[in-house]
Design a protein around this motif. Structure first.
Motif, PDB file in Angstrom:
ATOM      1  N   ARG A   8       0.873  -1.175   0.000  1.00  0.00           N
ATOM      2  CA  ARG A   8       0.000   0.000   0.000  1.00  0.00           C
ATOM      3  C   ARG A   8       0.909   1.223   0.000  1.00  0.00           C
ATOM      4  NH1 ARG A   8      -4.774   1.975   2.623  1.00  0.00           N
ATOM      5  NH2 ARG A   8      -5.484   3.680   1.282  1.00  0.00           N
ATOM      6  N   LEU A   9       1.048   1.862  -1.155  1.00  0.00           N
ATOM      7  CA  LEU A   9       1.987   2.976  -1.303  1.00  0.00           C
ATOM      8  C   LEU A   9       1.253   4.294  -1.119  1.00  0.00           C
ATOM      9  CD1 LEU A   9       4.932   3.635  -1.973  1.00  0.00           C
ATOM     10  CD2 LEU A   9       4.267   3.820  -4.369  1.00  0.00           C
ATOM     11  N   ARG A  10       1.582   4.997  -0.046  1.00  0.00           N
ATOM     12  CA  ARG A  10       0.949   6.292   0.229  1.00  0.00           C
ATOM     13  C   ARG A  10       1.969   7.413   0.328  1.00  0.00           C
ATOM     14  NH1 ARG A  10      -3.726   5.753   4.656  1.00  0.00           N
ATOM     15  NH2 ARG A  10      -4.441   7.552   3.464  1.00  0.00           N
ATOM     16  N   ASP A  11       3.226   7.085   0.588  1.00  0.00           N
ATOM     17  CA  ASP A  11       4.286   8.080   0.730  1.00  0.00           C
ATOM     18  C   ASP A  11       5.555   7.465   0.161  1.00  0.00           C
ATOM     19  OD1 ASP A  11       6.234   9.889   1.545  1.00  0.00           O
ATOM     20  OD2 ASP A  11       5.341  10.238   3.505  1.00  0.00           O
ATOM     21  N   THR A  12       6.243   8.180  -0.721  1.00  0.00           N
ATOM     22  CA  THR A  12       7.424   7.618  -1.377  1.00  0.00           C
ATOM     23  C   THR A  12       8.730   7.983  -0.687  1.00  0.00           C
ATOM     24  OG1 THR A  12       7.458   9.510  -2.902  1.00  0.00           O
ATOM     25  CG2 THR A  12       6.306   7.516  -3.629  1.00  0.00           C
ATOM     26  N   ALA A  13       8.665   8.606   0.476  1.00  0.00           N
ATOM     27  CA  ALA A  13       9.889   8.871   1.227  1.00  0.00           C
ATOM     28  C   ALA A  13      10.506   7.540   1.670  1.00  0.00           C
ATOM     29  CB  ALA A  13       9.601   9.743   2.441  1.00  0.00           C
ATOM     30  N   LEU A  17       6.740   4.842   6.843  1.00  0.00           N
ATOM     31  CA  LEU A  17       6.171   3.543   7.212  1.00  0.00           C
ATOM     32  C   LEU A  17       5.174   3.106   6.150  1.00  0.00           C
ATOM     33  CD1 LEU A  17       5.603   3.637  11.085  1.00  0.00           C
ATOM     34  CD2 LEU A  17       7.234   2.264   9.774  1.00  0.00           C
ATOM     35  N   THR A  18       5.367   1.908   5.632  1.00  0.00           N
ATOM     36  CA  THR A  18       4.590   1.418   4.495  1.00  0.00           C
ATOM     37  C   THR A  18       4.025   0.042   4.804  1.00  0.00           C
ATOM     38  OG1 THR A  18       6.024   2.637   2.983  1.00  0.00           O
ATOM     39  CG2 THR A  18       4.680   0.873   2.031  1.00  0.00           C
ATOM     40  N   ALA A  19       2.736  -0.124   4.551  1.00  0.00           N
ATOM     41  CA  ALA A  19       2.079  -1.406   4.808  1.00  0.00           C
ATOM     42  C   ALA A  19       2.373  -2.389   3.682  1.00  0.00           C
ATOM     43  CB  ALA A  19       0.573  -1.210   4.951  1.00  0.00           C
ATOM     44  N   TYR A  20       2.634  -3.649   4.053  1.00  0.00           N
ATOM     45  CA  TYR A  20       2.888  -4.678   3.052  1.00  0.00           C
ATOM     46  C   TYR A  20       2.366  -6.012   3.560  1.00  0.00           C
ATOM     47  CZ  TYR A  20       6.682  -6.580   5.901  1.00  0.00           C
ATOM     48  OH  TYR A  20       7.409  -7.162   6.909  1.00  0.00           O
ATOM     49  N   ARG A  40       2.032  -6.069   7.745  1.00  0.00           N
ATOM     50  CA  ARG A  40       3.052  -5.467   8.607  1.00  0.00           C
ATOM     51  C   ARG A  40       3.428  -4.104   8.026  1.00  0.00           C
ATOM     52  NH1 ARG A  40       4.950 -10.939   8.314  1.00  0.00           N
ATOM     53  NH2 ARG A  40       4.990 -11.985  10.348  1.00  0.00           N
ATOM     54  N   GLU A  41       4.198  -3.340   8.782  1.00  0.00           N
ATOM     55  CA  GLU A  41       4.674  -2.042   8.311  1.00  0.00           C
ATOM     56  C   GLU A  41       6.177  -1.920   8.571  1.00  0.00           C
ATOM     57  OE1 GLU A  41       2.421   1.081  10.088  1.00  0.00           O
ATOM     58  OE2 GLU A  41       0.723   0.829   8.719  1.00  0.00           O
ATOM     59  N   LEU A  42       6.884  -1.396   7.553  1.00  0.00           N
ATOM     60  CA  LEU A  42       8.311  -1.129   7.641  1.00  0.00           C
ATOM     61  C   LEU A  42       8.597   0.149   6.857  1.00  0.00           C
ATOM     62  CD1 LEU A  42       9.974  -4.635   7.034  1.00  0.00           C
ATOM     63  CD2 LEU A  42      10.054  -3.314   9.154  1.00  0.00           C
ATOM     64  N   PRO A  43       9.771   0.756   7.016  1.00  0.00           N
ATOM     65  CA  PRO A  43      10.138   1.872   6.136  1.00  0.00           C
ATOM     66  C   PRO A  43      10.107   1.423   4.677  1.00  0.00           C
ATOM     67  CG  PRO A  43      11.608   1.784   8.024  1.00  0.00           C
ATOM     68  CD  PRO A  43      10.758   0.541   8.089  1.00  0.00           C
ATOM     69  N   LEU A  44       9.739   2.331   3.785  1.00  0.00           N
ATOM     70  CA  LEU A  44       9.528   1.980   2.388  1.00  0.00           C
ATOM     71  C   LEU A  44      10.745   1.318   1.761  1.00  0.00           C
ATOM     72  CD1 LEU A  44       7.893   2.005  -0.206  1.00  0.00           C
ATOM     73  CD2 LEU A  44       8.683   4.348  -0.608  1.00  0.00           C
ATOM     74  N   ASP A  45      11.954   1.826   2.029  1.00  0.00           N
ATOM     75  CA  ASP A  45      13.120   1.230   1.385  1.00  0.00           C
ATOM     76  C   ASP A  45      13.308  -0.232   1.790  1.00  0.00           C
ATOM     77  OD1 ASP A  45      13.784   1.824   3.977  1.00  0.00           O
ATOM     78  OD2 ASP A  45      15.671   2.850   3.517  1.00  0.00           O
TER      79      ASP A  45
END
Length: 409
Positions: A8-13, A17-20, A40-45
């Motif tokens: 679930r991409l909401r912020d590209t920084a 924190l990004t849900a996957y 779960r959620e982790l930093p996007l990178d």
């Protein structure tokens, strides 16, 4: 079957924190909803890094994607897609050249569903994956990930700070909760719709206040879980079409993608040159890099089955491509880029693109001082103008995006 990574991409920084969710396999019956999945959620990178070797499906904000339909005499999707910008241009305030159009399955009335999004949004969404060299299999508006049945209720997914609504096979909207009642009435156009509300386990909202036929569909912990469970590719639109297509069918796309092949071949040559400059630092990686270059060469030139001297063969194919193209500015910019980077060591080329007469370089390095030296070098050399699109610095170094354009000598 490969695992599928849903994002679930909401912020590209990079640190957002990004849900996957990782799903080991698809259901045997594609018409059934997927079972519950663990989100779960982790930093996007870190989430992007999980995509290596996996099938990656990315749900993007539907609020940034406009859904409409188009009716043209053509029946072939490719021709419909070519005509759509001209047929629909009066509907948009933006220049259609700045917009990306994607097409869905032909509808019963003969029209085609169309998704329209700013190219800048697609570029931003794909940038983290391109930088990590992770291939995205599908880029889907989250509106079209909600369940839908013809003549069935509208699907509503309450999310943090917004309401996502699928009001048709290829229609819907997103809004803040405060505007939901008003936009719902406008979308209904005088006829109240029945609603299917996907309710999270911890959601205590009283939806009976909507005063409409209501069906509550509870049982998930995170909005991404609901999207993974109910998304059906055949009922959605993948935005990765036309210039953003990820397909590998080289025979089918060789002619339309000839310029892309030129760029890739030129990038390969430039990459070899930069690696020679940095050979003392990269000796340990040469074997792996050589294998990667050979694999790229075989994909670009499938008829060249035997590789004897990779650099010489690349140069030969590049000369052949130049002989059949009028893209003269490309090679001048490539030469300027190679000269500037060779004269100012300390930056590593990660990606290269050529579009609309400009060359875009994605680079990484240890600090921004090298960027200042490179800027000074281009200011003193005629032929190419350097613009810094972005320069980000973090604990892992700097990430830089540059734009080169030709200028009169």
């Amino acid at each position: 079957m490969r695992d599928t990574l849903y994002i679930r991409l909401r912020d590209t920084a990079p640190d957002a924190l990004t849900a996957y969710a990782l799903v080991s396999s698809e259901p045997l019956d594609a018409s059934l909803a997927r079972p519950g999945v663990l989100v779960r959620e982790l930093p996007l990178d870190e989430v992007v890094a999980l995509g290596a070797g996996r099938r990656v499906v990315v749900f993007v904000p539907g609020v940034d994607v406009r859904l409409t339909t188009v009716t043209v005499p053509a029946r072939q999707p490719a021709k419909v897609l070519q005509a759509a910008p001209f047929v629909l241009e009066d509907q948009f305030a933006e220049d259609v050249d700045t917009l990306h159009f994607a097409i869905g399955t032909r509808l019963g009335n003969g029209s085609f569903p169309i998704a329209v999004v700013a190219r800048s949004h697609v570029d931003e969404w794909l940038a983290p994956f391109n930088a990590a060299r992770v291939r995205v299999a599908a880029l889907v508006p989250d509106t079209l990930a909600l369940p839908w049945q013809n003549d069935g209720p509208w699907s509503v997914l309450p999310d943090a700070g917004q309401m996502i609504v699928r009001s048709g096979a290829y229609a819907g909207f997103s809004c803040v909760p405060e505007d939901f009642d008003l936009l719902l009435e406008l979308a209904e156009n005088g006829t109240q719709a029945s609603l299917r509300v996907l309710v999270a386990r911890d959601d205590a909202t009283d939806y009976t206040r909507l005063n409409r036929p209501l069906h509550l569909l509870p049982g998930f912990d995170h909005p991404l879980e609901a999207m993974v469970r109910y998304w059906k590719p055949a009922q959605s639109i993948d935005l990765l079409q036309a210039s953003y297509s990820q397909r590998d069918d080289m025979n089918r796309y060789w002619q339309p993608w000839k310029l892309a092949a030129q760029l890739a071949a030129a990038a390969l040559v430039l990459g070899i040159g930069l690696n020679i400059v940095e050979s003392s630092r990269l000796k340990a990686e040469l074997a792996g890099l050589q294998a990667s270059n050979e694999q790229t060469f075989r994909r670009l030139f499938p008829r060249e089955t035997k590789i004897i001297n990779l650099e010489a063969q690349v140069e030969q194919q590049l000369r052949l491509l130049r002989g059949g193209s009028s893209q003269t500015g490309l090679f001048e910019l490539m030469q300027s880029a190679a000269s500037g980077l060779s004269e100012n060591p300390g930056l590593t080329l990660r990606n290269i693109q050529f579009r609309e007469g400009a060359l875009f370089l994605d680079l990484s390095g240890s600090d921004l001082q090298v960027l200042e030296k490179l800027r000074t070098w281009f200011n003193s050399h005629r032929g190419a103008k350097l613009d810094v699109e972005s320069a980000d610095s973090n604990e892992n170094g700097v990430q830089i995006r540059l734009k080169l354009t030709s200028v009169a000598a």
